[in-house]
Design an enzyme around this catalytic site. Sequence first.
Site, mmCIF file in Angstrom:
data_model
loop_
_atom_site.group_PDB
_atom_site.id
_atom_site.type_symbol
_atom_site.label_atom_id
_atom_site.label_comp_id
_atom_site.label_asym_id
_atom_site.label_seq_id
_atom_site.Cartn_x
_atom_site.Cartn_y
_atom_site.Cartn_z
ATOM 1 N N ASP A 63 0.832 -1.207 0.000
ATOM 2 C CA ASP A 63 0.000 0.000 0.000
ATOM 3 C C ASP A 63 0.871 1.263 0.000
ATOM 4 O O ASP A 63 0.620 2.194 0.778
ATOM 5 C CB ASP A 63 -0.931 0.013 1.223
ATOM 6 N N GLU A 240 -11.284 -0.940 -3.067
ATOM 7 C CA GLU A 240 -10.543 -0.292 -1.970
ATOM 8 C C GLU A 240 -9.334 0.435 -2.521
ATOM 9 O O GLU A 240 -9.114 0.457 -3.735
ATOM 10 C CB GLU A 240 -10.083 -1.353 -0.966
ATOM 11 N N ARG A 338 4.667 -7.979 -0.499
ATOM 12 C CA ARG A 338 4.111 -6.976 -1.416
ATOM 13 C C ARG A 338 5.075 -5.800 -1.380
ATOM 14 O O ARG A 338 5.070 -4.998 -0.451
ATOM 15 C CB ARG A 338 2.704 -6.553 -0.967
ATOM 16 N N HIS A 381 5.727 -3.733 -31.282
ATOM 17 C CA HIS A 381 5.874 -5.096 -31.822
ATOM 18 C C HIS A 381 4.561 -5.832 -31.697
ATOM 19 O O HIS A 381 3.797 -5.640 -30.730
ATOM 20 C CB HIS A 381 7.005 -5.835 -31.100
ATOM 21 N N ASP A 397 3.509 -2.974 -25.572
ATOM 22 C CA ASP A 397 4.216 -3.489 -26.768
ATOM 23 C C ASP A 397 4.962 -2.367 -27.481
ATOM 24 O O ASP A 397 5.557 -2.580 -28.533
ATOM 25 C CB ASP A 397 3.264 -4.220 -27.706
ATOM 26 N N HIS A 472 12.281 4.933 -39.989
ATOM 27 C CA HIS A 472 10.836 4.783 -40.145
ATOM 28 C C HIS A 472 10.472 5.035 -41.601
ATOM 29 O O HIS A 472 10.803 6.074 -42.169
ATOM 30 C CB HIS A 472 10.107 5.799 -39.259
#
Length: 493
Positions: A63, A240, A338, A381, A397, A472
Amino acid sequence: MTYDVSRRMLLRGGLGVAATGLVAGFPAGAAAAPGAAPTAPAPTDADVSGVPTLDPLVTQRADPFVTHPVDGTYYFTGSVPEYDRLVVRGAPTIAGLATATETVVWRRPASGRLGGHIWAPELHRIGGRWYIYFAAGDSDDVFRIRMYVLESALADPRDPAGWQLRGQIRTEWDSFALDATTFAHRGHRYLVWAQSEPEIAVNSSLYIAQLANPWTLATKPVRIATPTRSWEVQGFAVNEGAAVLVRNGRVFLTFSASATDSRYCMGLLTADADADLLDHRSWVKRPEPVFVSNEQTRRWGPGHNSFTVAEDGVTDVLVYHARDYRDITGDPLYDPNRHARVQKLYWDADGTPLFGIPVGAGGPIVRLSPADASRYTFVRHVGSTVVVDTDSRALADTQFRIGAGLAGADTVSVQSVDQPGWYLRVVDGAVRLDPARDDAGFAGQASFHRVPRANGRVSLRLAGVSSAFLRHEDGRLTVGPAVPAHQSTFRLT
Ligand code: AHR
């Protein structure tokens, strides 16, 4: 023009090459083109988003709550496995919280009220004073959980001397109540919390009310969320751990759902920033969870989040806990692992938060956005196929880690976040994402020189090949000359 870096050309050394077998088929000893741009090592967290990628940030603190910086200091608190005390640590950076001294600022009494479980503290600065919101049970019933507030007038919330119990936050019902969070909006201070309402047959729903002072409700509770969907009722029917972020004309309220094991996950409520937040109809719950366990990155039960900002004062940071194993022996509430984790929170083009996946460990994370396209265009990807597009809901991704090159020397390699161990590589002139193979050929195909460009941008030149830059072209990632520059230059976001 696409540069056809075919295997045949590579074998004939037709590209003018750099050396040492960095790329299969190249003769050793060939030098990079004269005047080749200087290269740089893998980027650091600071080079990219400024969000630390140390994972976990703090072990065994569930938390987790991190304040925004106050007078240059971030403060951290969270649940301890013993559920018996409240702790605070502080540091000038988020990463610094990992090693900061932790101070116990309050301990539960040996018996009586508040002598039970102590859960999920939050630190808030209100009107020049510090407040800790937390939940506590009693020594004769550790699960008789109610909400309480501590107050300190001291400047440093780590000083135990300042903390005084202001009392219980009382609501309509004397019932299981926990996970209070508070936020100010449009001149009002609100409290959001989880409670078990007598007529509602679930473990906890979410409620909102305005505050008259930091520990007293000014309005009747309004139920804004109840667990109904399958992802909310696994083990326990729970909403919660609310956290609020006001951005882009909306109030985003994250919450956690289900039992605190690997089925624990996060949901999202959204309200218009101009809406009446005390009208339950203002709040719309996203039908699907926004943040769930991930097998590939080995993070289970992510949730009970908070939000802070990176040192740049702008980049939003998601703070949450998760375990690094799925199966738990016994009651998950008593499994101590945790751990507190942080990662960058992204936003899509329409101003909606993108949570992606728990990214796991591994270093700085980037999204590669070509300079010749919109800043919401990314290398992405789809399995082994690599595309360049603007799928606005995509995040995981499109996330990659640019780390030390598989070919060593001064190279970098580009590893997928959601497919750890898979790397971008150049094969017969095409760019793919493939699982690493332990051979020089793969290393050479998957290693690049990072060439810094203006404004923090970068070009990636295939190691050992003087003019094979990632480029690109029409929604594809190819290799070829650095010019035109905007096609071979990428924003790292
Ligand atoms: O970690 C203790 C409690 O477990 C938290 O208050 C709650 O969010 C979770 O169910």
